[in-house]
Design a protein around this motif. Structure first.
Motif, PDB file in Angstrom:
ATOM      1  N   GLY A  36       0.827  -1.198   0.000  1.00  0.00           N
ATOM      2  CA  GLY A  36       0.000   0.000   0.000  1.00  0.00           C
ATOM      3  C   GLY A  36       0.866   1.255   0.000  1.00  0.00           C
ATOM      4  O   GLY A  36       2.083   1.188  -0.193  1.00  0.00           O
ATOM      5  N   GLU A  37       0.209   2.393   0.225  1.00  0.00           N
ATOM      6  CA  GLU A  37       0.911   3.672   0.139  1.00  0.00           C
ATOM      7  C   GLU A  37       1.527   4.073   1.478  1.00  0.00           C
ATOM      8  O   GLU A  37       2.747   4.168   1.617  1.00  0.00           O
ATOM      9  CB  GLU A  37      -0.083   4.737  -0.322  1.00  0.00           C
ATOM     10  CG  GLU A  37       0.505   6.119  -0.481  1.00  0.00           C
ATOM     11  CD  GLU A  37      -0.512   7.074  -1.055  1.00  0.00           C
ATOM     12  OE1 GLU A  37      -0.582   7.181  -2.297  1.00  0.00           O
ATOM     13  OE2 GLU A  37      -1.246   7.710  -0.278  1.00  0.00           O
ATOM     14  N   ALA A  38       0.678   4.276   2.464  1.00  0.00           N
ATOM     15  CA  ALA A  38       1.133   4.739   3.781  1.00  0.00           C
ATOM     16  C   ALA A  38       0.004   4.534   4.773  1.00  0.00           C
ATOM     17  O   ALA A  38      -1.169   4.503   4.387  1.00  0.00           O
ATOM     18  CB  ALA A  38       1.494   6.229   3.719  1.00  0.00           C
ATOM     19  N   PRO A  39       0.328   4.397   6.050  1.00  0.00           N
ATOM     20  CA  PRO A  39      -0.737   4.202   7.037  1.00  0.00           C
ATOM     21  C   PRO A  39      -1.542   5.471   7.302  1.00  0.00           C
ATOM     22  O   PRO A  39      -1.044   6.582   7.109  1.00  0.00           O
ATOM     23  CB  PRO A  39       0.035   3.799   8.299  1.00  0.00           C
ATOM     24  CG  PRO A  39       1.404   4.348   8.128  1.00  0.00           C
ATOM     25  CD  PRO A  39       1.675   4.350   6.652  1.00  0.00           C
ATOM     26  N   PRO A  49      -1.033  -2.530   9.265  1.00  0.00           N
ATOM     27  CA  PRO A  49      -1.498  -1.936   8.005  1.00  0.00           C
ATOM     28  C   PRO A  49      -2.939  -2.332   7.659  1.00  0.00           C
ATOM     29  O   PRO A  49      -3.386  -3.410   8.029  1.00  0.00           O
ATOM     30  CB  PRO A  49      -0.528  -2.493   6.943  1.00  0.00           C
ATOM     31  CG  PRO A  49       0.180  -3.632   7.554  1.00  0.00           C
ATOM     32  CD  PRO A  49       0.033  -3.532   9.047  1.00  0.00           C
ATOM     33  N   PHE A  50      -3.615  -1.444   6.986  1.00  0.00           N
ATOM     34  CA  PHE A  50      -4.966  -1.711   6.476  1.00  0.00           C
ATOM     35  C   PHE A  50      -5.943  -2.237   7.531  1.00  0.00           C
ATOM     36  O   PHE A  50      -6.498  -3.326   7.404  1.00  0.00           O
ATOM     37  CB  PHE A  50      -4.902  -2.681   5.278  1.00  0.00           C
ATOM     38  CG  PHE A  50      -4.392  -2.011   4.025  1.00  0.00           C
ATOM     39  CD1 PHE A  50      -5.246  -1.269   3.212  1.00  0.00           C
ATOM     40  CD2 PHE A  50      -3.055  -2.082   3.689  1.00  0.00           C
ATOM     41  CE1 PHE A  50      -4.762  -0.628   2.068  1.00  0.00           C
ATOM     42  CE2 PHE A  50      -2.562  -1.438   2.560  1.00  0.00           C
ATOM     43  CZ  PHE A  50      -3.431  -0.723   1.748  1.00  0.00           C
ATOM     44  N   VAL A  51      -6.121  -1.474   8.581  1.00  0.00           N
ATOM     45  CA  VAL A  51      -7.119  -1.841   9.589  1.00  0.00           C
ATOM     46  C   VAL A  51      -8.218  -0.789   9.718  1.00  0.00           C
ATOM     47  O   VAL A  51      -9.235  -1.019  10.352  1.00  0.00           O
ATOM     48  CB  VAL A  51      -6.482  -2.098  10.980  1.00  0.00           C
ATOM     49  CG1 VAL A  51      -5.761  -3.428  11.013  1.00  0.00           C
ATOM     50  CG2 VAL A  51      -5.562  -0.961  11.398  1.00  0.00           C
ATOM     51  N   THR A  75       2.421  -4.640   3.458  1.00  0.00           N
ATOM     52  CA  THR A  75       3.237  -3.525   3.939  1.00  0.00           C
ATOM     53  C   THR A  75       2.873  -2.248   3.175  1.00  0.00           C
ATOM     54  O   THR A  75       1.983  -2.254   2.323  1.00  0.00           O
ATOM     55  CB  THR A  75       4.744  -3.870   3.842  1.00  0.00           C
ATOM     56  OG1 THR A  75       5.479  -2.921   4.624  1.00  0.00           O
ATOM     57  CG2 THR A  75       5.264  -3.859   2.409  1.00  0.00           C
ATOM     58  N   ASN A  76       3.536  -1.175   3.517  1.00  0.00           N
ATOM     59  CA  ASN A  76       3.341   0.110   2.859  1.00  0.00           C
ATOM     60  C   ASN A  76       4.686   0.658   2.415  1.00  0.00           C
ATOM     61  O   ASN A  76       5.716   0.348   3.020  1.00  0.00           O
ATOM     62  CB  ASN A  76       2.716   1.116   3.834  1.00  0.00           C
ATOM     63  CG  ASN A  76       1.243   0.860   4.070  1.00  0.00           C
ATOM     64  OD1 ASN A  76       0.424   1.001   3.166  1.00  0.00           O
ATOM     65  ND2 ASN A  76       0.900   0.469   5.288  1.00  0.00           N
ATOM     66  N   VAL A  77       4.664   1.494   1.378  1.00  0.00           N
ATOM     67  CA  VAL A  77       5.899   2.140   0.931  1.00  0.00           C
ATOM     68  C   VAL A  77       6.428   3.027   2.067  1.00  0.00           C
ATOM     69  O   VAL A  77       7.578   2.907   2.490  1.00  0.00           O
ATOM     70  CB  VAL A  77       5.651   3.016  -0.326  1.00  0.00           C
ATOM     71  CG1 VAL A  77       6.907   3.770  -0.715  1.00  0.00           C
ATOM     72  CG2 VAL A  77       5.135   2.170  -1.479  1.00  0.00           C
ATOM     73  N   TYR A 159      -5.534  -0.431  -8.792  1.00  0.00           N
ATOM     74  CA  TYR A 159      -5.877   0.879  -8.220  1.00  0.00           C
ATOM     75  C   TYR A 159      -5.894   0.746  -6.699  1.00  0.00           C
ATOM     76  O   TYR A 159      -6.147  -0.333  -6.160  1.00  0.00           O
ATOM     77  CB  TYR A 159      -7.265   1.322  -8.682  1.00  0.00           C
ATOM     78  CG  TYR A 159      -7.284   1.910 -10.066  1.00  0.00           C
ATOM     79  CD1 TYR A 159      -6.826   3.203 -10.275  1.00  0.00           C
ATOM     80  CD2 TYR A 159      -7.742   1.188 -11.164  1.00  0.00           C
ATOM     81  CE1 TYR A 159      -6.834   3.764 -11.550  1.00  0.00           C
ATOM     82  CE2 TYR A 159      -7.750   1.731 -12.440  1.00  0.00           C
ATOM     83  CZ  TYR A 159      -7.297   3.023 -12.622  1.00  0.00           C
ATOM     84  OH  TYR A 159      -7.285   3.566 -13.864  1.00  0.00           O
ATOM     85  N   HIS A 160      -5.637   1.858  -6.015  1.00  0.00           N
ATOM     86  CA  HIS A 160      -5.742   1.829  -4.561  1.00  0.00           C
ATOM     87  C   HIS A 160      -7.228   1.687  -4.201  1.00  0.00           C
ATOM     88  O   HIS A 160      -8.058   2.386  -4.774  1.00  0.00           O
ATOM     89  CB  HIS A 160      -5.172   3.118  -3.956  1.00  0.00           C
ATOM     90  CG  HIS A 160      -4.954   2.996  -2.473  1.00  0.00           C
ATOM     91  ND1 HIS A 160      -5.995   3.012  -1.573  1.00  0.00           N
ATOM     92  CD2 HIS A 160      -3.836   2.817  -1.751  1.00  0.00           C
ATOM     93  CE1 HIS A 160      -5.505   2.851  -0.355  1.00  0.00           C
ATOM     94  NE2 HIS A 160      -4.194   2.735  -0.439  1.00  0.00           N
ATOM     95  N   PRO A 161      -7.553   0.772  -3.270  1.00  0.00           N
ATOM     96  CA  PRO A 161      -8.977   0.588  -2.938  1.00  0.00           C
ATOM     97  C   PRO A 161      -9.656   1.893  -2.524  1.00  0.00           C
ATOM     98  O   PRO A 161     -10.846   2.077  -2.785  1.00  0.00           O
ATOM     99  CB  PRO A 161      -8.956  -0.406  -1.779  1.00  0.00           C
ATOM    100  CG  PRO A 161      -7.603  -0.975  -1.715  1.00  0.00           C
ATOM    101  CD  PRO A 161      -6.676  -0.142  -2.538  1.00  0.00           C
TER     102      PRO A 161
END
Ligand code: URA
Length: 191
Positions: A36-39, A49-51, A75-77, A159-161
């Motif tokens: 993903g991109e960032a939290p 991540p992603f919660v 993970t995220n960048v 695409y980012h969700p």
């Protein structure tokens, strides 16, 4: 082994940043690495991540692919929450990461990819696409749903969700791409 290497790597994050951060999380032996991109705020709060809202979209993603969260490493960048402060309310609001923030964490991401050594990396949105491919000219609009290659790794850009929430027209495309990904991960090499 992988876990020790990751924990060593993640110790470096504390030296890169003063603030709060999160690391990658999940099954270190996963064949699929999601980037993903960032939290956001919720991710920082729960150190996972992603919660937050994005996690709800992730659940839909997992349902379509018929995989479990335990089958993934996520993970995220950027490992910190890029934010600005709303002048009126004083509250923190998310903003896209800057190029410097992406660059700051790019070696960590490269090492994470090496350690996990997945069969396929699914990037969510422009930031991870550019960072994983080390190519700033790529755009998600041009390459979503296509298999790309980088250093003998397969990359599948989605695409980012979150962009689906803001642009419902993308929903159908996103679902088509997810179904392509489902076919890919169900071929022999992934079993
Ligand atoms: N969006 C992301 O890209 N990553 C997260 O961890 C949460 C939201």
């Amino acid at each position: 082994m992988k876990l020790e290497k990751l924990n060593d790597l993640y110790k470096q994050i504390a030296t890169l940043t003063q603030g709060e951060y999160i690391t990658g999380s999940g099954n270190v032996d996963a064949k699929i690495l999601l980037v993903g991109e960032a939290p956001g705020a919720k991710e920082i709060e729960l150190k996972e991540p992603f919660v937050g809202q994005a996690g709800k979209n992730l659940n839909e993603f997992l349902e379509i692919l018929q995989i479990k969260r335990e089958d993934l490493f996520i993970t995220n960048v950027v490992k910190i929450r890029p934010h600005k402060t709303n002048e009126k309310t004083g509250r923190k609001i998310n903003r896209p990461p800057t190029q410097e923030e992406v660059r700051l964490f790019s070696n960590i991401l490269k090492e994470e990819i090496n350690i996990i050594s997945p069969k396929i990396i699914v990037t969510l949105g422009n930031t991870p696409l550019k960072s994983v491919m080390a190519n700033n000219k790529l755009t998600i609009g041009a390459v979503h749903g296509q298999i790309l290659e980088k250093d003998d790794l397969l990359i599948f850009p989605l695409y980012h969700p979150a962009s689906i929430i803001y642009n419902q027209n993308l929903k159908e495309t996103y679902l088509d791409d997810l179904n392509k990904l489902k076919k890919i991960i169900n071929i022999d090499v992934f079993l």
